[in-house]
Design a protein around this motif. Structure first.
Motif, PDB file in Angstrom:
ATOM      1  N   GLN A 152      -3.508   7.750  -2.291  1.00  0.00           N
ATOM      2  CA  GLN A 152      -3.029   6.488  -1.749  1.00  0.00           C
ATOM      3  C   GLN A 152      -3.775   5.345  -2.408  1.00  0.00           C
ATOM      4  OE1 GLN A 152      -3.942   5.532   2.396  1.00  0.00           O
ATOM      5  NE2 GLN A 152      -5.251   7.338   2.480  1.00  0.00           N
ATOM      6  N   GLY A 153      -3.146   4.178  -2.391  1.00  0.00           N
ATOM      7  CA  GLY A 153      -3.760   3.021  -3.013  1.00  0.00           C
ATOM      8  C   GLY A 153      -2.825   1.838  -2.931  1.00  0.00           C
ATOM      9  N   THR A 154      -3.243   0.734  -3.538  1.00  0.00           N
ATOM     10  CA  THR A 154      -2.345  -0.418  -3.572  1.00  0.00           C
ATOM     11  C   THR A 154      -1.151  -0.042  -4.448  1.00  0.00           C
ATOM     12  OG1 THR A 154      -3.356  -1.343  -5.543  1.00  0.00           O
ATOM     13  CG2 THR A 154      -4.303  -2.006  -3.421  1.00  0.00           C
ATOM     14  N   ALA A 155      -0.041  -0.740  -4.223  1.00  0.00           N
ATOM     15  CA  ALA A 155       1.155  -0.467  -5.018  1.00  0.00           C
ATOM     16  C   ALA A 155       0.821  -0.615  -6.501  1.00  0.00           C
ATOM     17  CB  ALA A 155       2.273  -1.410  -4.607  1.00  0.00           C
ATOM     18  N   GLU A 156      -0.011  -1.607  -6.809  1.00  0.00           N
ATOM     19  CA  GLU A 156      -0.347  -1.837  -8.210  1.00  0.00           C
ATOM     20  C   GLU A 156      -1.106  -0.645  -8.804  1.00  0.00           C
ATOM     21  OE1 GLU A 156      -2.412  -5.520  -8.993  1.00  0.00           O
ATOM     22  OE2 GLU A 156      -2.694  -4.835 -11.066  1.00  0.00           O
ATOM     23  N   GLN A 157      -2.089  -0.150  -8.013  1.00  0.00           N
ATOM     24  CA  GLN A 157      -2.842   1.027  -8.482  1.00  0.00           C
ATOM     25  C   GLN A 157      -1.923   2.214  -8.734  1.00  0.00           C
ATOM     26  OE1 GLN A 157      -5.669   1.712  -5.360  1.00  0.00           O
ATOM     27  NE2 GLN A 157      -7.098   0.178  -6.136  1.00  0.00           N
ATOM     28  N   ILE A 158      -1.052   2.458  -7.771  1.00  0.00           N
ATOM     29  CA  ILE A 158      -0.194   3.636  -7.869  1.00  0.00           C
ATOM     30  C   ILE A 158       0.742   3.507  -9.082  1.00  0.00           C
ATOM     31  CG2 ILE A 158       1.676   4.911  -6.705  1.00  0.00           C
ATOM     32  CD1 ILE A 158      -1.013   5.426  -5.377  1.00  0.00           C
ATOM     33  N   PHE A 159       1.219   2.301  -9.320  1.00  0.00           N
ATOM     34  CA  PHE A 159       2.171   2.118 -10.415  1.00  0.00           C
ATOM     35  C   PHE A 159       1.511   2.057 -11.779  1.00  0.00           C
ATOM     36  CE2 PHE A 159       5.259   1.533  -7.222  1.00  0.00           C
ATOM     37  CZ  PHE A 159       6.468   1.823  -7.836  1.00  0.00           C
ATOM     38  N   THR A 160       0.304   1.449 -11.838  1.00  0.00           N
ATOM     39  CA  THR A 160      -0.287   1.274 -13.157  1.00  0.00           C
ATOM     40  C   THR A 160      -1.299   2.356 -13.492  1.00  0.00           C
ATOM     41  OG1 THR A 160      -2.015  -0.153 -12.288  1.00  0.00           O
ATOM     42  CG2 THR A 160      -0.008  -1.239 -13.060  1.00  0.00           C
ATOM     43  N   ASP A 161      -1.883   2.988 -12.446  1.00  0.00           N
ATOM     44  CA  ASP A 161      -2.951   3.941 -12.718  1.00  0.00           C
ATOM     45  C   ASP A 161      -2.908   5.112 -11.736  1.00  0.00           C
ATOM     46  OD1 ASP A 161      -5.217   5.005 -13.852  1.00  0.00           O
ATOM     47  OD2 ASP A 161      -6.598   3.798 -12.639  1.00  0.00           O
ATOM     48  N   PRO A 162      -1.793   5.831 -11.722  1.00  0.00           N
ATOM     49  CA  PRO A 162      -1.688   6.951 -10.769  1.00  0.00           C
ATOM     50  C   PRO A 162      -2.718   8.023 -11.108  1.00  0.00           C
ATOM     51  CG  PRO A 162       0.108   7.020 -12.359  1.00  0.00           C
ATOM     52  CD  PRO A 162      -0.617   5.727 -12.590  1.00  0.00           C
ATOM     53  N   GLN A 163      -3.350   8.577 -10.075  1.00  0.00           N
ATOM     54  CA  GLN A 163      -4.398   9.561 -10.302  1.00  0.00           C
ATOM     55  C   GLN A 163      -3.857  10.985 -10.359  1.00  0.00           C
ATOM     56  OE1 GLN A 163      -7.714   8.469 -10.913  1.00  0.00           O
ATOM     57  NE2 GLN A 163      -6.382   6.670 -11.084  1.00  0.00           N
ATOM     58  N   ALA A 164      -2.787  11.226  -9.648  1.00  0.00           N
ATOM     59  CA  ALA A 164      -2.297  12.600  -9.541  1.00  0.00           C
ATOM     60  C   ALA A 164      -1.092  12.824 -10.455  1.00  0.00           C
ATOM     61  CB  ALA A 164      -1.915  12.903  -8.098  1.00  0.00           C
ATOM     62  N   GLU A 165      -1.037  14.008 -10.988  1.00  0.00           N
ATOM     63  CA  GLU A 165       0.092  14.403 -11.831  1.00  0.00           C
ATOM     64  C   GLU A 165       1.414  14.266 -11.048  1.00  0.00           C
ATOM     65  OE1 GLU A 165       0.357  15.112 -14.929  1.00  0.00           O
ATOM     66  OE2 GLU A 165       2.473  15.670 -14.759  1.00  0.00           O
ATOM     67  N   TYR A 166       1.341  14.631  -9.771  1.00  0.00           N
ATOM     68  CA  TYR A 166       2.551  14.558  -8.943  1.00  0.00           C
ATOM     69  C   TYR A 166       3.075  13.122  -8.861  1.00  0.00           C
ATOM     70  CZ  TYR A 166       5.604  14.906  -4.889  1.00  0.00           C
ATOM     71  OH  TYR A 166       6.678  14.843  -4.050  1.00  0.00           O
TER      72      TYR A 166
ATOM     73  N   HIS B 298       0.862  -1.180   0.000  1.00  0.00           N
ATOM     74  CA  HIS B 298       0.000   0.000   0.000  1.00  0.00           C
ATOM     75  C   HIS B 298       0.900   1.232   0.000  1.00  0.00           C
ATOM     76  CE1 HIS B 298      -3.931   1.934   0.778  1.00  0.00           C
ATOM     77  NE2 HIS B 298      -3.199   2.864   1.382  1.00  0.00           N
ATOM     78  N   ILE B 299       0.564   2.212  -0.810  1.00  0.00           N
ATOM     79  CA  ILE B 299       1.425   3.390  -0.923  1.00  0.00           C
ATOM     80  C   ILE B 299       0.637   4.664  -0.648  1.00  0.00           C
ATOM     81  CG2 ILE B 299       2.854   4.758  -2.515  1.00  0.00           C
ATOM     82  CD1 ILE B 299       3.698   2.159  -3.847  1.00  0.00           C
ATOM     83  N   VAL B 300       1.225   5.511   0.180  1.00  0.00           N
ATOM     84  CA  VAL B 300       0.662   6.821   0.508  1.00  0.00           C
ATOM     85  C   VAL B 300       1.601   7.857  -0.100  1.00  0.00           C
ATOM     86  CG1 VAL B 300       0.179   8.426   2.404  1.00  0.00           C
ATOM     87  CG2 VAL B 300      -0.326   5.977   2.684  1.00  0.00           C
ATOM     88  N   VAL B 301       1.071   8.719  -0.957  1.00  0.00           N
ATOM     89  CA  VAL B 301       1.916   9.743  -1.582  1.00  0.00           C
ATOM     90  C   VAL B 301       1.634  11.082  -0.905  1.00  0.00           C
ATOM     91  CG1 VAL B 301       2.556  10.890  -3.739  1.00  0.00           C
ATOM     92  CG2 VAL B 301       1.787   8.499  -3.780  1.00  0.00           C
ATOM     93  N   MET B 302       2.694  11.736  -0.433  1.00  0.00           N
ATOM     94  CA  MET B 302       2.540  13.023   0.245  1.00  0.00           C
ATOM     95  C   MET B 302       3.303  14.110  -0.492  1.00  0.00           C
ATOM     96  SD  MET B 302       2.961  12.123   4.282  1.00  0.00           S
ATOM     97  CE  MET B 302       2.521  13.788   4.823  1.00  0.00           C
ATOM     98  N   ARG B 303       2.784  15.324  -0.360  1.00  0.00           N
ATOM     99  CA  ARG B 303       3.496  16.466  -0.919  1.00  0.00           C
ATOM    100  C   ARG B 303       3.165  17.711  -0.113  1.00  0.00           C
ATOM    101  NH1 ARG B 303       2.810  19.553  -6.668  1.00  0.00           N
ATOM    102  NH2 ARG B 303       4.893  20.434  -6.652  1.00  0.00           N
ATOM    103  N   GLY B 304       4.198  18.394   0.347  1.00  0.00           N
ATOM    104  CA  GLY B 304       4.004  19.629   1.099  1.00  0.00           C
ATOM    105  C   GLY B 304       3.044  19.489   2.272  1.00  0.00           C
ATOM    106  N   GLY B 305       3.080  18.319   2.921  1.00  0.00           N
ATOM    107  CA  GLY B 305       2.227  18.091   4.087  1.00  0.00           C
ATOM    108  C   GLY B 305       0.852  17.533   3.744  1.00  0.00           C
TER     109      GLY B 305
END
Ligand SMILES: Nc1ncnc2c1ncn2[C@@H]1O[C@H](COP(=O)(O)OP(=O)(O)O)[C@@H](O)[C@H]1O
Ligand SMILES: [Mg+2]
Length: 291
Positions: free
Chosen positions: A244-258, A232-239
């Motif tokens: 966040q999502g499963t590693a697979e979601q984050i790697f294959t279908d990231p929602q945020a430009e960041y 599971h991955i949580v992506v943070m930026r500037g606080g």
């Protein structure tokens, strides 16, 4: 206690609405804002973001170790216990014992004047009243063996400077492991290490998780690092929580430009090998100093 969920379906750690703020000369400033995430029992969560995104402040808030002037609000429930409102002495019993932390720089966490064995043993004794020096030394040797330090019975009497960077990080992991923690928080544990040594430490963390069933929070600025260990991955930026999502979601279908930009920075070994093949060059592994 009615309404208490079964232990099996309650997460090991539940963070809700966590906000960390500091009072500065310019007034209050929030460095973590309304963070929510769950760590299931035996699970691994990666917290990712560039420098200054609030990753370390999140882990220090969980540990109740925020620097002076720092204040956390929201809820941090560890195994059913709300940590945010615990008294310092109660928190101390959980910290280091049930929750262990591993930092980026093992050298600054180790005292150069004591052998590594003494440091592991004394850390252990400080959490286990009545344990003899001799018994604690055995615990230290066993812990060093578990992190695959060869010849641990002899190396236990060596000083930090007699170990390489990777071996020192293994010693910090051994110190954490000796407590048999239920949760390990590793804050940039491989950042100071050479790439090949990084991979070995990540393998070790994955192995420990498998063997002990401890939960893991792995903090890093490097998405490639979490992809090895966390599901599971949580992506943070500037606080802020970016996504966040499963590693697979984050790697294959990231929602945020960041997140997409973080992903673009991850080197893809298959791409490299592919491009080498097309130019018909021999694949020669780069030589690296495995300190
Ligand atoms: N003692 C402090 N007082 C005020 N702000 C701080 C303090 N310590 C850290 N910060 C700020 O908190 C923010 C988040 O820091 P940190 O959690 O260490 O980031 P990361 O670990 O993601 O690199 C940074 O902008 C940093 O400047
Ligand atoms: Mg940090």
């Amino acid at each position: 206690m009615t309404g208490t969920p079964e232990p099996t379906d309650r997460p090991l750690l539940r963070v809700r609405d966590l906000t960390v703020s500091f009072t500065t000369a310019n007034g209050p400033t929030e460095v973590v804002r309304k963070l929510d995430f769950d760590l299931p029992r035996g699970g691994a969560v990666g917290i990712v973001g560039e420098s200054g995104s609030g990753k370390s402040m999140t882990s220090l808030a969980i540990m109740g170790l925020l620097p002076k002037g720092g204040r956390a609000t929201g809820s941090i429930v560890f195994d059913g216990t709300e940590l945010a409102t615990l008294r310092e002495n109660e928190l101390r019993r959980i910290r280091g014992d049930r929750i262990a932390m591993i930092f980026q720089d093992p050298l600054s966490s180790l005292n150069p004047y004591y052998t590594v064995g003494t440091q592991i043993a004394e850390a252990y004794r400080s959490h286990r009243a009545g344990v003899s020096r001799k018994a604690a030394r055995r615990v230290a040797i066993e812990a060093m063996e578990r992190v695959h330090i060869r010849d641990a019975a002899r190396r236990v009497d060596h000083y930090p400077h007699q170990f390489s960077g990777g071996m020192r990080q293994r010693i910090m992991i051994a110190m954490a492991l000796s407590m048999e923690p239920e949760l390990i928080i590793a804050d940039e544990p491989t950042t100071a290490l050479d790439v090949t040594v990084q991979a070995q430490i990540l393998d070790l963390l994955a192995e420990i998780r498998r063997d002990t069933g401890a939960g893991l929070i792995l903090i890093t600025h490097d998405l490639a690092v979490v992809s090895e260990v966390a599901e599971h991955i949580v992506v943070m930026r500037g606080g802020d929580l970016v996504e966040q999502g499963t590693a697979e979601q984050i790697f294959t279908d990231p929602q945020a430009e960041y997140t997409r930009r973080l992903l673009d920075a991850v080197p893809r070994i298959d791409d490299e090998i592919g491009s080498l093949r097309t130019t018909d060059m021999p694949v020669v592994p780069a030589e690296r100093d495995a300190s």
